[in-house]
Design an enzyme around this catalytic site. Structure first.
Site, PDB file in Angstrom:
ATOM      1  N   SER A 135       0.807  -1.222   0.000  1.00 28.18           N
ATOM      2  CA  SER A 135       0.000   0.000   0.000  1.00 28.18           C
ATOM      3  C   SER A 135       0.840   1.272   0.000  1.00 28.18           C
ATOM      4  O   SER A 135       1.892   1.340   0.655  1.00 28.18           O
ATOM      5  CB  SER A 135      -0.896  -0.014   1.249  1.00 28.18           C
ATOM      6  OG  SER A 135      -1.435   1.256   1.485  1.00 28.18           O
ATOM      7  N   GLU A 137       0.179   3.698   1.696  1.00 32.36           N
ATOM      8  CA  GLU A 137       0.247   4.166   3.093  1.00 32.36           C
ATOM      9  C   GLU A 137       1.634   3.944   3.675  1.00 32.36           C
ATOM     10  O   GLU A 137       2.030   4.611   4.633  1.00 32.36           O
ATOM     11  CB  GLU A 137      -0.784   3.415   3.942  1.00 32.36           C
ATOM     12  CG  GLU A 137      -2.173   3.985   3.900  1.00 32.36           C
ATOM     13  CD  GLU A 137      -2.282   5.389   4.467  1.00 32.36           C
ATOM     14  OE1 GLU A 137      -1.971   5.590   5.651  1.00 32.36           O
ATOM     15  OE2 GLU A 137      -2.676   6.301   3.727  1.00 32.36           O
ATOM     16  N   TYR A 159      -1.642   0.130  10.622  1.00 34.71           N
ATOM     17  CA  TYR A 159      -1.896  -0.538   9.335  1.00 34.71           C
ATOM     18  C   TYR A 159      -0.657  -0.442   8.444  1.00 34.71           C
ATOM     19  O   TYR A 159      -0.190  -1.444   7.886  1.00 34.71           O
ATOM     20  CB  TYR A 159      -3.099   0.133   8.655  1.00 34.71           C
ATOM     21  CG  TYR A 159      -3.289  -0.247   7.204  1.00 34.71           C
ATOM     22  CD1 TYR A 159      -3.891  -1.452   6.848  1.00 34.71           C
ATOM     23  CD2 TYR A 159      -2.876   0.608   6.170  1.00 34.71           C
ATOM     24  CE1 TYR A 159      -4.062  -1.803   5.503  1.00 34.71           C
ATOM     25  CE2 TYR A 159      -3.051   0.275   4.838  1.00 34.71           C
ATOM     26  CZ  TYR A 159      -3.645  -0.935   4.509  1.00 34.71           C
ATOM     27  OH  TYR A 159      -3.820  -1.273   3.187  1.00 34.71           O
TER      28      TYR A 159
HETATM   29  P1  NAP Z   1     -11.530  -4.566   1.657  1.00 34.08           P
HETATM   30  O1  NAP Z   1     -12.649  -4.193   0.746  1.00 34.08           O
HETATM   31  O2  NAP Z   1     -11.503  -4.026   3.038  1.00 34.08           O
HETATM   32  O3  NAP Z   1     -11.467  -6.157   1.703  1.00 34.08           O
HETATM   33  C1  NAP Z   1     -10.683  -6.827   2.634  1.00 34.08           C
HETATM   34  C2  NAP Z   1     -10.933  -8.311   2.516  1.00 34.08           C
HETATM   35  O4  NAP Z   1     -10.133  -8.993   3.481  1.00 34.08           O
HETATM   36  C3  NAP Z   1     -12.379  -8.741   2.796  1.00 34.08           C
HETATM   37  O5  NAP Z   1     -12.727  -9.794   1.927  1.00 34.08           O
HETATM   38  C4  NAP Z   1     -12.311  -9.252   4.227  1.00 34.08           C
HETATM   39  O6  NAP Z   1     -13.301 -10.206   4.537  1.00 34.08           O
HETATM   40  C5  NAP Z   1     -10.957  -9.922   4.188  1.00 34.08           C
HETATM   41  N1  NAP Z   1     -10.376 -10.153   5.507  1.00 34.08           N
HETATM   42  C6  NAP Z   1     -10.189  -9.283   6.525  1.00 34.08           C
HETATM   43  N2  NAP Z   1      -9.577  -9.861   7.553  1.00 34.08           N
HETATM   44  C7  NAP Z   1      -9.355 -11.152   7.199  1.00 34.08           C
HETATM   45  C8  NAP Z   1      -8.767 -12.266   7.832  1.00 34.08           C
HETATM   46  N3  NAP Z   1      -8.264 -12.171   9.074  1.00 34.08           N
HETATM   47  N4  NAP Z   1      -8.712 -13.448   7.174  1.00 34.08           N
HETATM   48  C9  NAP Z   1      -9.228 -13.565   5.920  1.00 34.08           C
HETATM   49  N5  NAP Z   1      -9.813 -12.553   5.272  1.00 34.08           N
HETATM   50  C10 NAP Z   1      -9.872 -11.354   5.902  1.00 34.08           C
HETATM   51  O7  NAP Z   1     -10.126  -4.152   0.995  1.00 34.08           O
HETATM   52  P2  NAP Z   1      -9.786  -3.775  -0.519  1.00 34.08           P
HETATM   53  O8  NAP Z   1      -9.997  -2.322  -0.718  1.00 34.08           O
HETATM   54  O9  NAP Z   1     -10.439  -4.747  -1.419  1.00 34.08           O
HETATM   55  O10 NAP Z   1      -8.203  -3.975  -0.528  1.00 34.08           O
HETATM   56  C11 NAP Z   1      -7.621  -5.239  -0.859  1.00 34.08           C
HETATM   57  C12 NAP Z   1      -6.210  -5.295  -0.312  1.00 34.08           C
HETATM   58  O11 NAP Z   1      -5.433  -4.234  -0.877  1.00 34.08           O
HETATM   59  C13 NAP Z   1      -6.089  -5.117   1.193  1.00 34.08           C
HETATM   60  O12 NAP Z   1      -4.996  -5.896   1.638  1.00 34.08           O
HETATM   61  C14 NAP Z   1      -5.758  -3.639   1.368  1.00 34.08           C
HETATM   62  O13 NAP Z   1      -5.067  -3.440   2.582  1.00 34.08           O
HETATM   63  C15 NAP Z   1      -4.892  -3.419   0.150  1.00 34.08           C
HETATM   64  N6  NAP Z   1      -4.876  -2.091  -0.413  1.00 34.08           N
HETATM   65  C16 NAP Z   1      -6.040  -1.470  -0.719  1.00 34.08           C
HETATM   66  C17 NAP Z   1      -6.009  -0.217  -1.320  1.00 34.08           C
HETATM   67  C18 NAP Z   1      -7.272   0.484  -1.709  1.00 34.08           C
HETATM   68  O14 NAP Z   1      -7.212   1.699  -1.957  1.00 34.08           O
HETATM   69  N7  NAP Z   1      -8.399  -0.206  -1.822  1.00 34.08           N
HETATM   70  C19 NAP Z   1      -4.765   0.379  -1.617  1.00 34.08           C
HETATM   71  C20 NAP Z   1      -3.606  -0.301  -1.305  1.00 34.08           C
HETATM   72  C21 NAP Z   1      -3.658  -1.548  -0.717  1.00 34.08           C
HETATM   73  P3  NAP Z   1     -14.771  -9.778   5.085  1.00 34.08           P
HETATM   74  O15 NAP Z   1     -15.589  -9.511   3.847  1.00 34.08           O
HETATM   75  O16 NAP Z   1     -15.183 -10.968   5.834  1.00 34.08           O
HETATM   76  O17 NAP Z   1     -14.583  -8.539   5.926  1.00 34.08           O
HETATM   77  O1  F7E Z   2      -9.050   8.123   3.932  1.00 31.50           O
HETATM   78  C1  F7E Z   2      -9.449  11.531   5.181  1.00 31.50           C
HETATM   79  C2  F7E Z   2      -8.543  10.587   5.953  1.00 31.50           C
HETATM   80  O2  F7E Z   2     -10.052   6.021   4.838  1.00 31.50           O
HETATM   81  C3  F7E Z   2      -8.536   8.990   2.949  1.00 31.50           C
HETATM   82  C4  F7E Z   2      -7.295   2.121   2.356  1.00 31.50           C
HETATM   83  O3  F7E Z   2      -7.823   1.439   1.235  1.00 31.50           O
HETATM   84  O4  F7E Z   2      -6.068   3.625   0.952  1.00 31.50           O
HETATM   85  C5  F7E Z   2      -7.033   3.565   1.977  1.00 31.50           C
HETATM   86  O5  F7E Z   2      -6.586   4.253   3.137  1.00 31.50           O
HETATM   87  C6  F7E Z   2      -8.272  10.356   3.569  1.00 31.50           C
HETATM   88  C7  F7E Z   2      -7.487  10.290   4.891  1.00 31.50           C
HETATM   89  O6  F7E Z   2      -8.384   5.938   2.912  1.00 31.50           O
HETATM   90  C8  F7E Z   2     -12.740  11.128   6.673  1.00 31.50           C
HETATM   91  O7  F7E Z   2      -8.029  11.237   7.126  1.00 31.50           O
HETATM   92  C9  F7E Z   2     -11.426  12.768   6.101  1.00 31.50           C
HETATM   93  O8  F7E Z   2      -6.503  11.269   4.902  1.00 31.50           O
HETATM   94  O9  F7E Z   2     -10.637   6.773   2.479  1.00 31.50           O
HETATM   95  P1  F7E Z   2      -9.632   6.668   3.556  1.00 31.50           P
HETATM   96  P2  F7E Z   2      -6.857   5.801   3.377  1.00 31.50           P
HETATM   97  O10 F7E Z   2      -6.669   6.061   4.812  1.00 31.50           O
HETATM   98  O11 F7E Z   2      -6.047   6.620   2.430  1.00 31.50           O
HETATM   99  C10 F7E Z   2      -4.792   3.061   1.282  1.00 31.50           C
HETATM  100  C11 F7E Z   2      -3.890   3.176   0.076  1.00 31.50           C
HETATM  101  C12 F7E Z   2      -4.885   1.689   1.840  1.00 31.50           C
HETATM  102  O12 F7E Z   2      -3.987   0.877   1.686  1.00 31.50           O
HETATM  103  C13 F7E Z   2      -6.002   1.429   2.797  1.00 31.50           C
HETATM  104  O13 F7E Z   2      -6.264   0.029   2.893  1.00 31.50           O
HETATM  105  O14 F7E Z   2      -9.531  10.936   3.897  1.00 31.50           O
HETATM  106  N1  F7E Z   2     -10.806  11.613   5.766  1.00 31.50           N
HETATM  107  N2  F7E Z   2     -12.614  12.484   6.665  1.00 31.50           N
HETATM  108  C14 F7E Z   2     -11.586  10.585   6.108  1.00 31.50           C
HETATM  109  N3  F7E Z   2     -11.422   9.248   5.962  1.00 31.50           N
HETATM  110  C15 F7E Z   2     -12.422   8.442   6.402  1.00 31.50           C
HETATM  111  N4  F7E Z   2     -12.294   7.090   6.256  1.00 31.50           N
HETATM  112  N5  F7E Z   2     -13.552   8.938   6.980  1.00 31.50           N
HETATM  113  C16 F7E Z   2     -13.754  10.272   7.134  1.00 31.50           C
HETATM  114  O15 F7E Z   2     -14.765  10.704   7.666  1.00 31.50           O
END
Ligand code: NAP
Ligand code: F7E
Length: 350
Positions: A135, A137, A159
């Site tokens: 990520s 992050e 995280y």
């Molecule tokens: P998501 O929608 O939150 O999906 C997470 C998945 O992980 C869900 O299927 C969840 O199952 C499963 N899970 C959680 N804890 C688990 C455990 N202990 N054992 C087995 N399964 C588990 O996340 P996403 O946005 O699709 O992201 C996919 C991956 O990419 C994650 O690793 C995330 O950290 C990473 N990532 C995401 C982003 C982004 O912007 N979306 C960016 C960079 C990296 P349930 O349905 O049961 O909750």
């Molecule tokens: O926040 C600000 C918050 O929770 C984005 C995950 O998929 O991307 C995701 O992480 C920004 C942050 O995503 C609210 O403070 C303001 O600066 O949508 P987010 P994230 O934290 O960037 C990365 C790449 C991952 O890997 C992660 O799995 O938005 N923000 N107000 C807020 N965020 C949330 N959630 N809720 C608010 O009310």
């Protein structure tokens, strides 16, 4: 015979898009899902066929990244050619409330999977290629902008710290044991399937409900944060491409453009002919103890070596999400008007 893939996190946003992509490519797709008291398969229901049907190409297995024995069992059953590790406690704000669980899932979970794959390879002689969902992050408040594969990590949340651990374990298993293991360092990617507690979807859900009078106010945290927001459907293609290369490597996947939360509000509310300033209140409960202020990715390596580039840009992404959520809001309004539902939602968790 087509390839077999195993996806952890198949019920999540990316898991559902990746399953779709791989089934389209002729794969047999196996997914690991957690047992839950309610169904979590909404995002993959359109892909599911009864396993007794001859054309069923999606198979689900109970398992959990924190339960190493379940991973070993599923790998033995599925015998995959490729494993995509997408499972995670993926919410950054929540990771401050549940740091140990987050580390167990994200860091130790990835290690459990790498160990299971190494042992499977050593005992059967079958190679498995593995994708690790790393990520942006991990960069935290990096000094460089845009961030690329050479930018040093500076994680700012439990995280992100756990993802850094998984990132280096993936590289170490590649170097030490010769596994074909890749990290995709993906910047934020969204879609109509995005979880409703991430800021993009929180905004598009609320704005479309406000438009229909189902909600008055949206409470948010830091409006100044900037992110590089892309479309999840584009990003899963990059995951697949990484595992089709001659050699394993690590790649940044991003659009190269960044926008603030304020920009996201502007784009969403303007599309609905609303002024976001009439509806937004800042609630400090959504602030993070340590915030990441600005992320913007340089995906030149993925573009040059994988031939990958994003198709959907910011405005198109926002509009796709608003159009989807507007339909959901209309359905909700119909139920509310008929007295079949209330407008109560658990917004304090978002
Ligand atoms: P998501 O929608 O939150 O999906 C997470 C998945 O992980 C869900 O299927 C969840 O199952 C499963 N899970 C959680 N804890 C688990 C455990 N202990 N054992 C087995 N399964 C588990 O996340 P996403 O946005 O699709 O992201 C996919 C991956 O990419 C994650 O690793 C995330 O950290 C990473 N990532 C995401 C982003 C982004 O912007 N979306 C960016 C960079 C990296 P349930 O349905 O049961 O909750
Ligand atoms: O926040 C600000 C918050 O929770 C984005 C995950 O998929 O991307 C995701 O992480 C920004 C942050 O995503 C609210 O403070 C303001 O600066 O949508 P987010 P994230 O934290 O960037 C990365 C790449 C991952 O890997 C992660 O799995 O938005 N923000 N107000 C807020 N965020 C949330 N959630 N809720 C608010 O009310």
């Amino acid at each position: 015979m087509g390839k077999r893939a195993l996806i952890t996190g198949i019920t999540g946003q990316d898991g559902s898009f990746l399953a779709e992509l791989l089934i389209d490519k002729g794969y047999e797709v196996h997914g690991v899902m957690r047992r839950s008291s309610t169904f979590t398969t909404e995002r993959i229901e359109h892909l599911y066929r009864d396993i007794h049907e001859p054309d069923a190409r999606l198979k689900l297995h109970y398992g959990d990244l924190t339960d190493a024995s379940s991973l070993r069992r599923v790998i033995t059953l599925a015998q995959p050619d490729e494993v995509y590790n997408l499972a995670a406690q993926s919410h950054v704000r929540t990771s401050f409330d549940q740091p140990i669980y987050t580390a167990e899932t994200v860091a130790i979970g990835a290690l459990n999977l790498l160990e299971a794959i190494r042992d499977y390879r050593d005992s059967t002689g079958r190679e498995i290629r593995i994708y690790q969902a790393s990520s942006s992050e991990m960069y935290g408040n990096a000094r460089e902008c845009p961030q690329s594969e050479s930018t040093p990590f500076s994680p700012r949340s439990p995280y992100a710290c756990a993802k850094v651990h998984a990132f280096w374990q993936t590289i170490n298993y590649r170097d030490a044991y010769g596994l074909f293991a890749c990290n995709g360092v993906l910047f934020n990617h969204e879609s109509p399937r995005r979880g409703e507690t991430f800021v993009s979807r929180k905004i598009t859900r609320a704005a479309t409900r406000i438009k229909l009078g189902l909600q008055k106010t949206l409470y948010l945290g830091n409006l100044d944060a900037k992110r590089d927001w892309g479309y999840a459907g584009d990003y899963v293609e990059a995951m697949w491409l990484m595992l089709q290369q001659h050699d394993p490597d690590d790649y940044v996947v991003a659009t190269g453009q960044c926008h603030s939360v304020r920009d996201f509000l502007n784009e969403t509310f303007a599309y609905l002919d609303l002024d976001w300033q009439d509806h937004i209140e800042v609630d400090p409960r959504y602030f993070r103890p340590t915030e990441v202020h600005e992320l913007r990715g340089d995906a030149s390596k993925a573009r040059n070596l994988l031939g990958w580039k994003p198709r959907l840009r910011f405005r198109g992404l926002v509009r796709m999400m608003v159009d989807h959520d507007a339909k959901m809001a209309e359905q909700e309004k119909t139920l509310v008007d008929a007295g079949l539902a209330t407008t109560q939602m658990s917004h304090e968790w978002h």
